[in-house]
Design a protein around this motif. Structure first.
Motif, PDB file in Angstrom:
ATOM      1  N   VAL A 155       0.839  -1.201   0.000  1.00 50.05           N
ATOM      2  CA  VAL A 155       0.000   0.000   0.000  1.00 50.05           C
ATOM      3  C   VAL A 155       0.874   1.252   0.000  1.00 50.05           C
ATOM      4  N   SER A 184       2.089   1.670  -3.430  1.00 51.74           N
ATOM      5  CA  SER A 184       0.939   2.119  -4.229  1.00 51.74           C
ATOM      6  C   SER A 184       0.693   3.606  -4.016  1.00 51.74           C
ATOM      7  N   SER A 185       0.878   4.068  -2.797  1.00 50.43           N
ATOM      8  CA  SER A 185       0.697   5.492  -2.501  1.00 50.43           C
ATOM      9  C   SER A 185       1.709   6.339  -3.266  1.00 50.43           C
ATOM     10  N   ALA A 244       0.629   6.385  -6.833  1.00 50.66           N
ATOM     11  CA  ALA A 244      -0.543   7.250  -7.005  1.00 50.66           C
ATOM     12  C   ALA A 244      -0.139   8.725  -6.931  1.00 50.66           C
ATOM     13  N   TRP A 260      -4.331   9.323  -4.030  1.00 51.69           N
ATOM     14  CA  TRP A 260      -3.021   9.310  -3.395  1.00 51.69           C
ATOM     15  C   TRP A 260      -3.157   9.512  -1.888  1.00 51.69           C
ATOM     16  N   LEU A 271      -4.585   6.382  -0.170  1.00 43.66           N
ATOM     17  CA  LEU A 271      -3.585   5.315  -0.066  1.00 43.66           C
ATOM     18  C   LEU A 271      -2.531   5.649   0.988  1.00 43.66           C
TER      19      LEU A 271
END
Length: 124
Positions: A53, A56-57, A60, A74, A77
């Protein structure tokens, strides 16, 4: 070469399903061992999900800066990564207890512990 994304999505679904299905039928000492491993923030599934995660942030954020994703994605996340990290810290306090219960079960029959009333205490 086929793109790996559909395979990875199916793999993630299958891992979650199998862990849940198997955990539900394990003997208590084995279940506590699995739970201790899953919630281990450094080497467990929760730690890996938190890292995923977090990555992923960052992805994003880059996409939001390019205008490809709304900034809210963003931010969500990032909050999720922070919350998962905090949850991992909370659960890490209990990982040794889970492991101890699992190890004690391997040592042979022990005197059953007395049931205790459940009291919810939350640290702030």
């Amino acid at each position: 070469m086929p793109h790996p994304t559909p395979h990875l999505v199916r793999l993630a679904d299958e891992i979650a399903r199998q862990l849940g299905d198997h955990l539900a039928i394990l003997p208590p000492h084995e279940a506590t061992q699995v739970i201790a491993r899953v919630v281990d923030p450094a080497d467990g599934v929760l730690g890996d999900v938190t890292h995923l995660v977090s990555v992923s942030s960052r992805f994003a954020k880059e996409q939001a800066e390019r205008g490809a994703l709304p900034a809210e994605v963003w931010l969500a996340l990032g909050r999720a990564a922070n919350e998962l990290d905090s949850i991992g810290d909370d659960l890490d306090d209990h990982r040794e207890t889970l492991q101890h219960v699992s190890d004690r079960a391997h040592a042979g029959p022990a005197k059953p512990s007395a049931p205790v009333p459940l009291v919810v205490r939350r640290r702030r």
